[in-house]
Scaffold this active site. Structure first.
Site, PDB file in Angstrom:
ATOM      1  N   HIS A 105       5.698 -12.816  -5.510  1.00  0.00           N
ATOM      2  CA  HIS A 105       5.713 -12.120  -4.378  1.00  0.00           C
ATOM      3  C   HIS A 105       4.794 -13.367  -3.129  1.00  0.00           C
ATOM      4  O   HIS A 105       4.992 -12.410  -1.905  1.00  0.00           O
ATOM      5  CB  HIS A 105       5.995 -10.756  -4.254  1.00  0.00           C
ATOM      6  N   MET A 138      -0.053   3.933  -7.708  1.00  0.00           N
ATOM      7  CA  MET A 138      -1.216   4.952  -8.341  1.00  0.00           C
ATOM      8  C   MET A 138      -0.105   5.745  -8.654  1.00  0.00           C
ATOM      9  O   MET A 138       0.167   6.572  -9.689  1.00  0.00           O
ATOM     10  CB  MET A 138      -2.638   5.165  -8.208  1.00  0.00           C
ATOM     11  N   HIS A 143       8.356  -5.699  -1.969  1.00  0.00           N
ATOM     12  CA  HIS A 143       7.500  -6.309  -2.630  1.00  0.00           C
ATOM     13  C   HIS A 143       6.301  -5.014  -3.413  1.00  0.00           C
ATOM     14  O   HIS A 143       6.400  -4.670  -4.548  1.00  0.00           O
ATOM     15  CB  HIS A 143       6.251  -6.962  -2.592  1.00  0.00           C
ATOM     16  N   ALA A 153       5.425  -0.896  -1.562  1.00  0.00           N
ATOM     17  CA  ALA A 153       5.409  -0.425  -0.922  1.00  0.00           C
ATOM     18  C   ALA A 153       4.568  -0.109   0.805  1.00  0.00           C
ATOM     19  O   ALA A 153       5.548  -0.247   1.650  1.00  0.00           O
ATOM     20  CB  ALA A 153       4.488   1.409  -1.524  1.00  0.00           C
ATOM     21  N   GLY A 154       3.586  -0.496   0.486  1.00  0.00           N
ATOM     22  CA  GLY A 154       2.629  -1.629   1.928  1.00  0.00           C
ATOM     23  C   GLY A 154       2.104   0.059   2.506  1.00  0.00           C
ATOM     24  O   GLY A 154       2.375   0.758   2.612  1.00  0.00           O
TER      25      GLY A 154
END
Lengths: 476, 142
Positions: A324, A376, A399, A401-402
Site C-alpha cells: 500500500h 490490535m 489500507h 484504520a488510519g
C-alpha cells in the site's frame, strides 16, 4: 475539516474544485463523519498534489486519509509521462511497499483457542521484531542484488516458502524493472541484517479469526469461511526502503528547480518520469518493492515453521500479499482512452476488479483481495476490488484504520501495561518487546476501521468480504 | 526561555512525531534535536556512553544540514544496532562534524518504542530569534 470548502457529490464523495495551482480537482471518498474528523492538512495536501505536473483526472483521498508527507496518507494520484508527469519519492514515502500478507491456516478457532498462548509465545520467539532486531539471513553484496531483482522468487529459491505462494502475490511476487545499481551502498548496508524482520511502529503479525462473511460468493473464491483462523503480516521493505526514500527525496529536492518544478511543500519532491533521476528512482523503488515481498515471504516461512511445531498437520496457504505504499505503471481508461499511467498509492491499496489481468487467475472472476489492517484491538477486513472501483480512483481503496491521535497524545492517554491487560480482557494476546511501543499503538489512537471500510464500500472503491477478529498480536 | 537552554522537546504530528532542539547556538540546537531523536526511541537517561561514533555531513542550508545530521544518526543506529545518549556538534559553514556516544540496544533496559525510518522535511525549521535562541526541528517518520 471545514466542509464548506467541499462540494458534496454523494454521501461518500466530496470534491475540492480546482483553484490556485491545482490542475485537477481533489476528490475525497469518505462519509461526512470521517471527512469532518480529517485534519485540515489533508485537504491542503490533496490540493498540493493536484498541482503537480502531469496529474491525471484528480488528486484522491481515501476514507482513512490523514496528514502525511507531501501526499496525505490515504492519497492516490496518477501521472502521465507523455504529459510531463512526475514521480515523487515523498508520494511513495519512506516505507516503500509496506503491505499486508494473509495466510489461511486451515485451522478452526476451536483447534487454535486452547493453544493460543503457546502460539503467541512461539511466534514472538520465531519472528524477529522491534528496534535493533536482525533476521535469519545475513545478505552479502551479490545476494542482496539478486534479492532486489527477484523479490519473493528469491526467497522461495532460498527455501523460504513454496512456489505456489507466488501465484497469489501482487505482481506474482516480483516487480519488473528493478535496478540495484540505482540503490546506494548505504541503503544496501542498512538492509544487510534486516531480511525477515517485522520492524516496529504500526507493523505487526496477527493471528485472526474470520468472524463474519459479507459476500459468500467472493469468500468462497478466496477460500475463507467463518470460524477459520488466518495469520496476517504487516510490514515493508525495512531499512533498504527507508534509505532509498531518504536518498531520493534529497536528490529530487536538489533537482526540482532544474526541471522547472515548483514545490508547494518540500516533501512533495519529485522528478519528471521522463528524466534520468525519475528513471533511477523508479528502478530503486522497484528494488525496494522486491525487498518487501521477499521480506514478507521469509516471515511467512517463519510463521509456517512455528505453526507446524504446534499443529503438525496444519498447511498454511497464501490468500494474498498486497502493498500500500507504491508507484506502479498501469493502464487505465481515462475519458474513453486507454492510457499508461504511474499511479502513486500512499497508504492506499490497489483494488483491481473482476477480469483485470493484474489479478491472479484464481481470483480474476471476483476481483483481487484487498487486505485492510486493524489496530490490535479492532477488526481487520478482507475486501475485494470491484469493476466500479476501477473508474473511481484508478482501482484503489483504503489500507487500514488510519491514526486519529498522535503518538505523543497516545502515550499521554494510555500506559502499555494497561493496554496489554485491557486487550487480554477482550481475548487478545499481545506480545511486544516494548510496552511504550504498545501504548503509542493503542487501539484508541486509530479511527474506527469499520466506518472506514463501510465508507470504502459505499463509495464503490471495494466490496466487503470478511471481517477478522484479532486473537494474537505480535507488535514490533 | 534562554535560562532553560539547552533543551529538547517533541511536538505532535498525526502519524509520526516532531523533534525539536533549542540552544544558544546552531550547534547546541542540533545536538538537542539529536537528543529528542533518541527520546523518540527510549529515555535518553537510560543510555550509557560506552562507544563513540563520528559522522560528517554537509548541505546547502541550515535546514537541510539538520536533516542530514539526523539521518546520519538514524543510519548509524540502524547499521550498528546502537542507541546514542550524548551528542556534540561542530559546524563550519554548512559542514558539520558530529560525535555521538552510546551503546548497543538492550531491549530489556531501553524498551525501545519504535524504529526511526527517516528525518523528513516536514515542519523543518532552523531559526535564531531576537533573543539569540536557536531552534532546530523536523518531523521524523517512525
Amino acid at each position: 475539516m471545514d466542509l464548506n470548502r467541499l462540494l458534496k457529490k454523494s454521501g461518500t464523495e466530496w470534491w475540492l474544485a480546482p483553484s490556485g495551482r491545482m490542475r485537477v480537482p481533489g476528490i475525497l471518498f469518505a462519509s461526512e463523519e470521517l471527512v469532518r474528523a480529517m485534519d485540515e492538512k489533508v485537504l491542503e495536501q490533496v490540493a498540493n498534489v493536484a498541482g503537480l505536473p502531469g496529474i491525471v483526472r484528480a488528486s484522491f483521498a481515501m476514507p482513512d486519509a490523514h496528514w502525511g508527507y507531501g501526499f496525505p496518507i490515504g492519497g492516490v494520484a496518477a501521472f502521465s509521462a507523455e504529459a510531463g508527469g512526475v514521480i515523487s519519492a515523498g508520494g511513495v514515502g519512506f516505507d516503500i511497499s509496506c503491505g499486508v500478507r494473509t495466510l489461511r491456516t486451515g485451522l478452526s478457532i476451536d483447534e487454535v483457542e486452547p493453544r493460543r498462548a503457546a502460539v503467541a509465545d512461539a511466534l514472538f520467539r520465531a519472528v524477529p521484531c522491534g528496534v535493533g532486531s536482525t533476521g535469519p539471513v545475513r545478505l552479502t553484496g551479490s545476494e542482496l542484488d539478486d534479492l532486489m531483482l527477484g523479490g519473493a522468487h528469491w526467497s522461495v529459491k532460498r527455501g523460504f516458502g513454496k512456489v505456489a505462494d507466488l501465484e497469489t502475490i501482487e505482481e506474482e511476487g516480483v516487480m519488473a524493472g528493478a535496478d540495484p545499481d540505482a540503490v546506494s551502498p548505504e541503503a544496501k548496508r542498512r538492509q544487510r541484517d534486516q531480511l525477515g524482520t517485522l520492524g516496529s511502529g504500526n507493523h505487526y503479525l496477527e493471528v485472526q479469526e474470520v468472524v463474519e462473511i459479507f459476500a459468500p460468493d467472493i469468500a468462497a473464491a478466496y477460500q475463507l469461511q467463518a470460524g477459520e483462523v488466518v495469520v496476517s503480516i504487516h510490514c515493508g521493505s525495512r531499512g533498504l526502503g527507508h534509505q532509498i526514500g531518504t536518498d531520493y527525496l534529497k536528490l529530487m529536492l536538489a533537482e526540482a528547480g532544474r526541471h522547472g518544478i515548483e514545490l508547494p511543500e518540500r516533501e512533495l519532491a519529485c522528478a519528471p518520469l521522463d528524466s534520468a533521476l525519475g528513471r533511477r528512482y523508479l528502478g530503486a523503488m522497484r528494488a525496494a518493492m522486491n525487498c518487501a515481498m521477499a521480506n514478507r515471504q521469509v516471515i511467512a516461512h517463519l510463521v509456517r515453521e512455528t505453526f507446524s511445531e504446534i499443529f503438525p498437520t496444519a498447511e498454511l496457504t497464501l490468500l494474498y500479499d498486497v502493498s500500500h505504499n507504491t508507484c506502479k505503471e498501469e493502464e487505465h481508461e481515462v475519458d474513453g482512452q486507454k492510457r499508461r499511467l504511474f499511479v502513486h498509492r500512499k497508504g492506499a491499496t490497489r483494488a483491481f476488479g473482476p477480469g483485470h489481468p493484474g489479478v491472479p487467475a484464481v481470483y480474476r472472476p471476483v476481483g483481487q483481495p484487498v487486505l485492510i489492517g486493524g489496530s490490535m484491538g479492532t477488526a481487520s477486513y478482507v475486501l475485494a476490488g470491484t469493476a466500479e472501483g476501477m473508474g473511481r480512483a484508478f482501482g484503489s481503496a483504503v489500507h487500514g484504520a488510519g491514526r486519529s491521535l498522535s503518538r505523543h497524545e497516545a502515550t499521554r492517554r494510555w500506559k502499555g501495561r494497561a493496554v496489554v491487560d485491557a486487550l487480554a480482557g477482550h481475548g487478545i494476546l499481545i506480545r511486544s518487546p516494548s510496552l511504550r511501543g504498545v501504548a503509542e499503538e493503542a487501539p484508541g489512537a486509530y479511527k474506527d476501521v469499520g466506518a472506514v471500510v463501510d465508507a470504502a464500500e459505499q463509495a464503490g472503491l471495494a466490496r466487503k468480504v470478511a471481517r477478522l477478529r484479532p486473537l494474537v498480536c505480535i507488535k514490533g | 526561555m534562554a535560562d532553560t537552554l539547552p533543551r529538547w522537546e517533541h511536538f505532535d504530528h498525526q502519524s509520526d512525531i516532531g523533534v525539536r532542539g533549542l540552544g544558544h547556538s546552531r550547534e547546541e540546537a542540533f545536538a538537542q534535536a539529536a537528543q529528542a531523536l533518541t527520546a523518540v526511541v527510549t529515555d535518553p537517561a537510560l543510555v550509557v556512553e560506552r562507544e563513540s561514533v563520528r559522522v560528517s555531513c554537509q548541505a546547502l542550508d541550515d535546514e537541510m544540514l539538520l536533516v542530514e545530521w539526523l539521518n546520519a544518526i538514524i543510519y548509524e543506529m540502524a547499521i550498528r544496532g546502537m542507541i546514542f545518549g550524548h551528542f556534540t556538534v561542530g559546524c563550519q559553514g554548512m559542514h558539520l562534524d558530529g560525535e555521538m556516544a552510546g551503546e548497543p540496544i538492550d531491549v530489556e533496559r531501553h524498551q525501545p518504542a519504535v524504529e526511526v525510518k527517516a528525518a523528513t522535511v516536514t515542519c523543518l525549521r532552523v531559526t535564531c530569534d531576537e533573543a539569540g535562541v536557536w531552534t532546530a526541528q523536523c518531523v521524523v517518520d517512525v
